[in-house]
Design a protein around this motif. Structure first.
Motif, PDB file in Angstrom:
ATOM      1  N   MET A 154       0.763  -1.604  -0.010  1.00  0.00           N
ATOM      2  CA  MET A 154      -0.278   0.339  -0.185  1.00  0.00           C
ATOM      3  C   MET A 154       1.072   1.099   0.107  1.00  0.00           C
ATOM      4  N   ASN A 155       0.951   2.139  -0.666  1.00  0.00           N
ATOM      5  CA  ASN A 155       1.494   3.443  -0.835  1.00  0.00           C
ATOM      6  C   ASN A 155       0.259   4.511   0.245  1.00  0.00           C
ATOM      7  N   TRP A 156       1.926   5.324   1.092  1.00  0.00           N
ATOM      8  CA  TRP A 156       1.715   6.327   1.975  1.00  0.00           C
ATOM      9  C   TRP A 156       0.487   6.873   1.314  1.00  0.00           C
TER      10      TRP A 156
ATOM     11  N   GLN B 229      -3.283  -5.679  -4.835  1.00  0.00           N
ATOM     12  CA  GLN B 229      -4.138  -5.686  -4.610  1.00  0.00           C
ATOM     13  C   GLN B 229      -5.129  -4.223  -4.402  1.00  0.00           C
ATOM     14  N   SER B 230      -4.364  -3.519  -4.075  1.00  0.00           N
ATOM     15  CA  SER B 230      -3.889  -2.161  -4.787  1.00  0.00           C
ATOM     16  C   SER B 230      -4.234  -1.361  -5.929  1.00  0.00           C
ATOM     17  N   GLU B 231      -3.775  -2.189  -7.105  1.00  0.00           N
ATOM     18  CA  GLU B 231      -4.086  -1.252  -7.834  1.00  0.00           C
ATOM     19  C   GLU B 231      -5.841  -1.891  -8.346  1.00  0.00           C
TER      20      GLU B 231
ATOM     21  N   TRP C 173     -11.913   3.000  -3.102  1.00  0.00           N
ATOM     22  CA  TRP C 173     -11.791   2.392  -2.173  1.00  0.00           C
ATOM     23  C   TRP C 173     -12.330   2.866  -0.869  1.00  0.00           C
ATOM     24  N   GLU C 174     -13.263   3.887  -1.068  1.00  0.00           N
ATOM     25  CA  GLU C 174     -14.252   3.437  -0.103  1.00  0.00           C
ATOM     26  C   GLU C 174     -15.485   2.151  -0.277  1.00  0.00           C
TER      27      GLU C 174
END
Lengths: 174, 211
Positions: free
Chosen positions: A1-3, A49-51, A56-57
């Motif tokens: 996960m990107n900060w 996973q993030s991509e 996001w919500e």
């Protein structure tokens, strides 16, 4: 996960996640736990996973729903318990008769909401408190849109009836 | 206060679940005012409840494990890599020293026992002396195992003494250069990591202030 993503998209919705978890579990400590676990889960998610995340919500709300359900199952709790520890958080803190009355009414309305069947309660929460579209509610609760609309209709009808009954009772006693 | 025409009709649609998000937001704004006509008392009460529910906030992060977990994760990885490199370096160095020591056979093993240790017979020797071949073949295997191996037999491995470098000093110099290179890389990574962690700490401080 990107900060940066976490800071911009996930962390700001923590209150929303908390309210949803609170609505589902009916317990402040458990809602706090759920939010903490969801934030950790998102933070530790891989880049792959993030991509794939479009909203996001919505993803966080789904994680919150799943984690809350896990809590409910593991604790074998009844979902229609009163919300403990929430009454103290009402904005009306002044020690006046009006504030006391407002607190009583607020507590009563919360109880009405908690007494609704689970699906109606969650649909109403996402629509009336979190102001989500039918599409978002469909995705988060994983139910068809017609069920979302029917649940909202029934929930509001039930709340209205309870408010009228309580108002009659309140007026009769004053 | 902004007036809404056909309020009753709008409220009826709200209770039936037929209003749009925009209309519902408009109702919330309308009922946030204190001066609401008596006929809308129940609705006013309901929308105030919704407002107060929207204001409920998480008590705040009791801990921020996602930051510290990631931090310790990096530290752990760097520490593990450093430990692995150190172990490999030590192993390599001690192994090299072992092979650069003078051959064991060249030193007197038992000065008090002056017996010359004979090298094992070659295949050609055994072919030339078939009686000795039979003698060796007849030896029971168990007995052979029980006999303690003389230390001098380690000298039978001439291939192990050969390595990349014939000169031990040169090998040592090369090892030192390699370790210095690895060390410089680790130091550079460490500096980058520390810079990144400092940034994370700064953000964490900001977050704590904002809560």
């Amino acid at each position: 996960m990107n900060w940066t993503i976490f800071h911009q998209h996930v962390y700001p919705i923590r209150h929303k996640l908390y309210r949803f978890a609170l609505r589902m579990t009916g317990s402040v400590p458990e809602a706090e736990d759920v939010v903490q676990e969801v934030l950790e889960r998102v933070w530790k998610s891989s880049e792959v996973q993030s991509e794939g995340v479009q909203s996001w919500e919505a993803w966080c709300m789904i994680l919150t729903r799943n984690r809350s359900l896990d809590k409910l199952r593991s604790n074998a709790r009844r979902s229609a318990k009163p919300l403990d520890g929430v009454a103290e958080q009402t904005p009306d803190g002044a020690d006046t008769a009006r504030a006391a009355e407002a607190r009583d009414m607020a507590e009563q309305a919360r109880r009405f909401m908690q007494e609704l069947p689970e699906k109606q309660r969650l649909v109403m929460h996402l629509r009336d408190i979190e102001e989500m579209s039918y599409e978002e509610i469909t995705r988060i609760l994983d139910i068809p849109m017609d069920q979302v609309k029917v649940s909202l209709h029934r929930a509001r009808k039930a709340i209205r009836e309870k408010l009228v009954a309580a108002d009659v009772h309140f007026v009769a006693n004053t | 206060m902004k007036q809404i025409s056909n309020m009753r009709e709008l409220l009826d649609r709200y209770w039936d679940g037929e209003t749009t998000l925009e209309e519902e937001r408009m109702l919330k704004v309308y009922f946030s005012d204190d001066d609401i006509p008596e006929e809308y008392r129940q609705e006013a009460r309901w929308f105030r409840i919704l407002q107060s529910e929207q204001a409920v906030k998480s008590p705040g992060a009791r801990r921020v494990p996602m930051l510290s977990a990631r931090k310790f994760g990096w530290y752990g990885m760097v520490a593990a890599a450093a430990a692995l490199l150190l172990t490999a370096g030590v192993w390599w160095y001690t192994d090299l020293l072992k092979f650069t020591e003078p051959p064991v056979a060249a030193r007197p093993l038992h000065p008090e026992n002056d017996e010359q240790v004979k090298p094992p017979p070659s295949v050609a020797d055994l072919a030339a002396r078939p009686e000795e071949h039979q003698k060796i073949a007849k030896k029971p295997a168990q007995k052979t195992q029980k006999r303690p191996l003389p230390a001098v037999e380690t000298n039978i491995q001439p291939a192990l003494a050969e390595d990349t470098y014939a000169d031990a000093e040169q090998a040592l110099v090369e090892i030192k250069a390699a370790l210095a290179l690895v060390s410089s890389k680790i130091n550079k990574s460490k500096q980058t990591l520390e810079k990144g962690l400092q940034e994370v700490d700064n953000v964490e401080i900001l977050l704590k202030r904002s809560m």
